[in-house]
Design a protein around this motif. Structure first.
Motif, PDB file in Angstrom:
ATOM      1  N   LEU A  41     -12.997  -2.023   5.071  1.00  0.00           N
ATOM      2  CA  LEU A  41     -12.254  -1.194   5.781  1.00  0.00           C
ATOM      3  C   LEU A  41     -11.891  -1.492   6.894  1.00  0.00           C
ATOM      4  CD1 LEU A  41     -15.055   1.702   4.957  1.00  0.00           C
ATOM      5  CD2 LEU A  41     -12.929   1.181   3.735  1.00  0.00           C
ATOM      6  N   TYR A  42     -10.575  -0.750   7.369  1.00  0.00           N
ATOM      7  CA  TYR A  42     -10.077  -0.961   8.740  1.00  0.00           C
ATOM      8  C   TYR A  42      -9.933   0.373   9.434  1.00  0.00           C
ATOM      9  CZ  TYR A  42      -8.570  -5.139   6.532  1.00  0.00           C
ATOM     10  OH  TYR A  42      -8.728  -6.559   5.801  1.00  0.00           O
ATOM     11  N   ARG A  43      -9.705   0.269  10.933  1.00  0.00           N
ATOM     12  CA  ARG A  43      -9.354   1.191  11.628  1.00  0.00           C
ATOM     13  C   ARG A  43      -7.934   1.126  12.218  1.00  0.00           C
ATOM     14  NH1 ARG A  43     -12.615   4.361  13.882  1.00  0.00           N
ATOM     15  NH2 ARG A  43     -14.572   3.213  13.651  1.00  0.00           N
ATOM     16  N   SER A  44      -7.055   2.433  12.018  1.00  0.00           N
ATOM     17  CA  SER A  44      -5.843   2.322  12.402  1.00  0.00           C
ATOM     18  C   SER A  44      -5.433   3.779  13.190  1.00  0.00           C
ATOM     19  CB  SER A  44      -5.005   2.314  10.897  1.00  0.00           C
ATOM     20  OG  SER A  44      -5.189   3.589  10.129  1.00  0.00           O
ATOM     21  N   VAL A  45      -4.336   3.585  13.743  1.00  0.00           N
ATOM     22  CA  VAL A  45      -3.766   4.462  14.555  1.00  0.00           C
ATOM     23  C   VAL A  45      -3.010   5.692  13.731  1.00  0.00           C
ATOM     24  CG1 VAL A  45      -1.999   5.195  16.437  1.00  0.00           C
ATOM     25  CG2 VAL A  45      -3.505   3.126  16.644  1.00  0.00           C
ATOM     26  N   PRO A  46      -3.251   6.840  13.785  1.00  0.00           N
ATOM     27  CA  PRO A  46      -2.676   7.852  13.126  1.00  0.00           C
ATOM     28  C   PRO A  46      -1.057   7.993  13.058  1.00  0.00           C
ATOM     29  CG  PRO A  46      -4.376   8.907  14.478  1.00  0.00           C
ATOM     30  CD  PRO A  46      -3.943   7.604  15.019  1.00  0.00           C
ATOM     31  N   MET A  47      -0.675   8.439  12.014  1.00  0.00           N
ATOM     32  CA  MET A  47       1.038   8.453  11.793  1.00  0.00           C
ATOM     33  C   MET A  47       1.081   9.981  12.311  1.00  0.00           C
ATOM     34  SD  MET A  47       1.596   6.912   7.806  1.00  0.00           S
ATOM     35  CE  MET A  47       3.257   7.547   8.105  1.00  0.00           C
ATOM     36  N   GLY A  48       2.379  10.060  12.733  1.00  0.00           N
ATOM     37  CA  GLY A  48       2.892  11.415  13.274  1.00  0.00           C
ATOM     38  C   GLY A  48       2.490  11.773  14.689  1.00  0.00           C
ATOM     39  N   ASP A  49       2.890  12.992  14.985  1.00  0.00           N
ATOM     40  CA  ASP A  49       2.838  13.242  16.491  1.00  0.00           C
ATOM     41  C   ASP A  49       1.492  14.146  16.756  1.00  0.00           C
ATOM     42  OD1 ASP A  49       5.196  12.244  17.008  1.00  0.00           O
ATOM     43  OD2 ASP A  49       6.257  14.005  16.455  1.00  0.00           O
ATOM     44  N   VAL A  50       0.629  14.379  15.703  1.00  0.00           N
ATOM     45  CA  VAL A  50      -0.433  15.151  15.810  1.00  0.00           C
ATOM     46  C   VAL A  50      -1.438  14.396  16.369  1.00  0.00           C
ATOM     47  CG1 VAL A  50      -2.276  16.527  14.538  1.00  0.00           C
ATOM     48  CG2 VAL A  50       0.276  16.460  13.824  1.00  0.00           C
ATOM     49  N   TYR A 117       5.121   6.874  -2.260  1.00  0.00           N
ATOM     50  CA  TYR A 117       6.448   6.528  -1.299  1.00  0.00           C
ATOM     51  C   TYR A 117       6.457   5.684  -0.098  1.00  0.00           C
ATOM     52  CZ  TYR A 117       4.667  10.256   1.571  1.00  0.00           C
ATOM     53  OH  TYR A 117       3.976  10.856   2.671  1.00  0.00           O
ATOM     54  N   GLY A 118       5.247   5.750   0.558  1.00  0.00           N
ATOM     55  CA  GLY A 118       5.520   4.957   1.873  1.00  0.00           C
ATOM     56  C   GLY A 118       4.747   3.732   1.876  1.00  0.00           C
ATOM     57  N   MET A 119       3.981   3.319   0.680  1.00  0.00           N
ATOM     58  CA  MET A 119       3.251   2.065   0.590  1.00  0.00           C
ATOM     59  C   MET A 119       3.720   0.838   1.283  1.00  0.00           C
ATOM     60  SD  MET A 119       2.555   1.178  -3.199  1.00  0.00           S
ATOM     61  CE  MET A 119       1.682  -0.447  -2.825  1.00  0.00           C
ATOM     62  N   LYS A 120       5.018   0.473   1.248  1.00  0.00           N
ATOM     63  CA  LYS A 120       5.519  -0.500   1.546  1.00  0.00           C
ATOM     64  C   LYS A 120       5.797  -0.693   2.932  1.00  0.00           C
ATOM     65  CE  LYS A 120       8.472  -1.727  -2.606  1.00  0.00           C
ATOM     66  NZ  LYS A 120       9.774  -1.801  -2.804  1.00  0.00           N
ATOM     67  N   GLN A 121       5.498   0.447   3.738  1.00  0.00           N
ATOM     68  CA  GLN A 121       5.795   0.494   5.196  1.00  0.00           C
ATOM     69  C   GLN A 121       4.387   0.356   6.122  1.00  0.00           C
ATOM     70  OE1 GLN A 121       7.599   2.640   3.561  1.00  0.00           O
ATOM     71  NE2 GLN A 121       9.233   0.803   3.052  1.00  0.00           N
ATOM     72  N   ARG A 122       3.338   0.646   5.315  1.00  0.00           N
ATOM     73  CA  ARG A 122       2.024   0.980   5.942  1.00  0.00           C
ATOM     74  C   ARG A 122       1.098  -0.065   5.775  1.00  0.00           C
ATOM     75  NH1 ARG A 122       1.865   7.137   3.590  1.00  0.00           N
ATOM     76  NH2 ARG A 122       3.556   7.980   4.709  1.00  0.00           N
ATOM     77  N   SER A 123       0.882  -0.668   7.158  1.00  0.00           N
ATOM     78  CA  SER A 123      -0.079  -1.717   7.101  1.00  0.00           C
ATOM     79  C   SER A 123      -1.540  -1.290   6.814  1.00  0.00           C
ATOM     80  CB  SER A 123      -0.478  -2.272   8.596  1.00  0.00           C
ATOM     81  OG  SER A 123      -0.605  -1.227   9.139  1.00  0.00           O
ATOM     82  N   PHE A 124      -2.024  -0.294   6.850  1.00  0.00           N
ATOM     83  CA  PHE A 124      -3.386   0.511   6.300  1.00  0.00           C
ATOM     84  C   PHE A 124      -3.352   0.447   4.882  1.00  0.00           C
ATOM     85  CE2 PHE A 124      -0.968   4.194   7.758  1.00  0.00           C
ATOM     86  CZ  PHE A 124      -1.051   5.054   6.712  1.00  0.00           C
ATOM     87  N   ARG A 153      -0.786  -7.321  10.341  1.00  0.00           N
ATOM     88  CA  ARG A 153      -1.929  -7.456  10.402  1.00  0.00           C
ATOM     89  C   ARG A 153      -2.779  -7.550  12.119  1.00  0.00           C
ATOM     90  NH1 ARG A 153      -3.755 -10.236   6.299  1.00  0.00           N
ATOM     91  NH2 ARG A 153      -2.415 -11.290   5.043  1.00  0.00           N
ATOM     92  N   ALA A 154      -1.893  -7.509  13.035  1.00  0.00           N
ATOM     93  CA  ALA A 154      -2.285  -7.191  14.261  1.00  0.00           C
ATOM     94  C   ALA A 154      -2.551  -5.614  14.487  1.00  0.00           C
ATOM     95  CB  ALA A 154      -1.317  -7.598  15.356  1.00  0.00           C
ATOM     96  N   GLU A 155      -2.149  -4.690  13.916  1.00  0.00           N
ATOM     97  CA  GLU A 155      -2.195  -3.409  14.309  1.00  0.00           C
ATOM     98  C   GLU A 155      -3.882  -2.781  13.609  1.00  0.00           C
ATOM     99  OE1 GLU A 155       0.594  -1.304  11.800  1.00  0.00           O
ATOM    100  OE2 GLU A 155       2.517  -2.033  12.842  1.00  0.00           O
TER     101      GLU A 155
END
Length: 159
Positions: A41-50, A117-124, A153-155
Motif C-alpha cells: 500500500l502507498y500513500r498518495s496526494v489526492p487528485m482534483g481541487d477538493v 481510462y486514467g491508469m497510464k498517468q497515475r503513479s498510485f 516513484r518519488a510521488e
C-alpha cells in the motif's frame, strides 16, 4: 471461464488501511479459490481541487468467472457496504474499487471502460500494478514498466 483481473484499491476516510484490508477480505469472496494477490500500500496526494486527506492506494489481482458488468456490480456492492457515498467527483471516500484490467479485453460501455481510462498517468496505479506483475503488457501492447518514471516513484510513500 476464468479471467485474471486487476482492481485498484483506494481509501482516504475512516481508517483507510483498514478499509482496504476489509475490501480485500470481501474480494476473496468473489475470487476463484479465494486467492487475491495484493500489492504493498502507498500513500498518495489526492487528485482534483477538493480539500481532503491523503489516499492509501494499492492494487489487487485475482481470477474471476464474473462477467465484466457483474464484477463491477460486485465491486460497487463492496464499496456501498463499506460506506461509500458518491457526492463529489474525486472527493473523499471510504473505499474506491476500480477495474483496471479484465484479462486482455478492451471494454467501452456506458458503465465501464477497461482498461481504466486514467491508469497510464497515475503513479498510485502503475507502481502497485508493477509490484504485482512487472512484466505486464497492457491490452494496447504497451509494457507496463515503460510507463513508470522516476518522478512517479518519488510521488508515493509505501506504508
Amino acid at each position: 471461464m476464468s479471467t485474471t483481473v486487476y482492481v485498484a484499491l483506494g481509501a482516504n476516510l475512516n481508517e483507510p488501511v483498514q478499509q482496504i484490508q476489509d475490501a480485500v477480505l470481501a474480494l476473496k469472496k468473489i475470487a476463484l479459490d479465494a486467492i487475491v494477490n495484493v500489492s504493498p500500500l502507498y500513500r498518495s496526494v489526492p487528485m482534483g481541487d477538493v480539500e481532503q486527506p491523503d489516499y492509501v492506494n494499492g492494487v489487487a489481482r485475482f481470477n474471476t468467472d464474473l462477467a465484466p458488468i457483474a464484477l463491477l456490480d460486485a465491486l460497487q456492492a463492496i464499496e456501498n457496504t463499506q460506506g461509500r457515498v458518491r457526492e463529489i467527483r474525486w472527493g473523499p471516500r471510504t473505499l474506491d474499487l476500480d477495474i483496471l484490467l479484465y484479462g486482455t479485453q478492451i471494454i467501452d460501455e456506458p458503465r465501464l471502460s477497461v482498461p481504466h481510462y486514467g491508469m497510464k498517468q497515475r503513479s498510485f496505479v502503475l507502481i502497485p500494478l508493477a509490484d504485482i506483475n512487472q512484466q505486464l503488457i497492457l491490452p494496447c501492447s504497451t509494457e507496463l514498466k515503460s510507463l513508470i518514471t522516476r518522478e512517479m516513484r518519488a510521488e508515493l510513500i509505501q506504508i
